[in-house]
Motif scaffolding. Structure first.
Motif, PDB file in Angstrom:
ATOM      1  N   ASN A 181       0.805  -1.225   0.000  1.00  0.00           N
ATOM      2  CA  ASN A 181       0.000   0.000   0.000  1.00  0.00           C
ATOM      3  C   ASN A 181       0.834   1.269   0.000  1.00  0.00           C
ATOM      4  N   ASP A 182       2.123   1.152   0.260  1.00  0.00           N
ATOM      5  CA  ASP A 182       2.900   2.372   0.461  1.00  0.00           C
ATOM      6  C   ASP A 182       4.221   2.416  -0.304  1.00  0.00           C
ATOM      7  N   PRO A 209       6.677   3.914  -2.716  1.00  0.00           N
ATOM      8  CA  PRO A 209       6.822   5.194  -3.427  1.00  0.00           C
ATOM      9  C   PRO A 209       6.893   4.975  -4.939  1.00  0.00           C
ATOM     10  N   TYR A 210       6.354   5.938  -5.682  1.00  0.00           N
ATOM     11  CA  TYR A 210       6.309   5.837  -7.131  1.00  0.00           C
ATOM     12  C   TYR A 210       7.707   5.646  -7.731  1.00  0.00           C
TER      13      TYR A 210
END
Length: 129
Positions: free
Chosen positions: A43-44, A46-47
Motif C-alpha cells: 500500500n505504500d 513510493p512511485y
C-alpha cells in the motif's frame, strides 16, 4: 540512459514496449517472480521505487518475455516465432499503429521525404543566418 515516464508512457527514445494499464497482470506476475513482491498487498511503495523495480524487470519474467517478443527486429528470430509469439507481436504493433494521429503520420512522411532528398543530394542547405 533510458528514462521512462510511466505516467505518460513516453521515454527519451520515444519507444516503449508495454502499457502500464493493459500489461498490469504481467507486471504483477513479474514483480512476484523477480522480487517476491505482491503488488496488491503493498500500500505504500513510493512511485520512484516502483519505477526502479519496473525498469529492472529481467527478460525471464512474464513482462520481460512479452517485451522481448514485441521489440524483436531480427528476421531470423521473427521467422522462428511460434504462432502465439507472432500474435503477441502483431497485436502490439497493430495497437501502436492505431494510436498514431494524422499529425504523427504526416511528420513521419515528411521525415522520410527529407531523408530521400538528402540521400539524392537534393536536401539543399538550410537557411543559416
Amino acid at each position: 540512459m533510458l528514462k521512462i515516464d510511466f505516467r505518460t508512457k513516453k521515454t527519451n527514445s520515444e519507444e516503449y514496449w508495454y502499457d502500464i494499464e493493459e500489461d498490469w497482470p504481467l507486471i504483477e506476475a513479474s514483480f512476484l517472480m523477480q522480487y517476491g513482491i505482491r503488488l496488491r498487498a503493498v500500500n505504500d511503495m513510493p512511485y520512484d521505487e516502483f519505477c526502479s523495480y519496473l525498469t529492472g524487470i529481467m527478460p525471464d519474467t512474464p513482462l520481460g518475455n512479452t517485451v522481448r517478443i514485441r521489440s524483436e527486429t531480427d528476421k531470423q528470430m521473427l521467422d522462428s516465432f511460434t504462432p502465439e509469439q507472432r500474435k503477441i507481436r502483431s497485436d502490439w504493433l497493430n495497437r501502436q499503429a492505431s494510436e498514431k494521429t494524422e499529425e504523427d503520420t504526416q511528420e513521419y512522411l515528411k521525415n522520410i521525404l527529407k531523408a530521400f532528398k538528402d540521400l539524392a543530394g537534393e536536401g539543399g542547405v538550410e537557411n543559416v543566418e
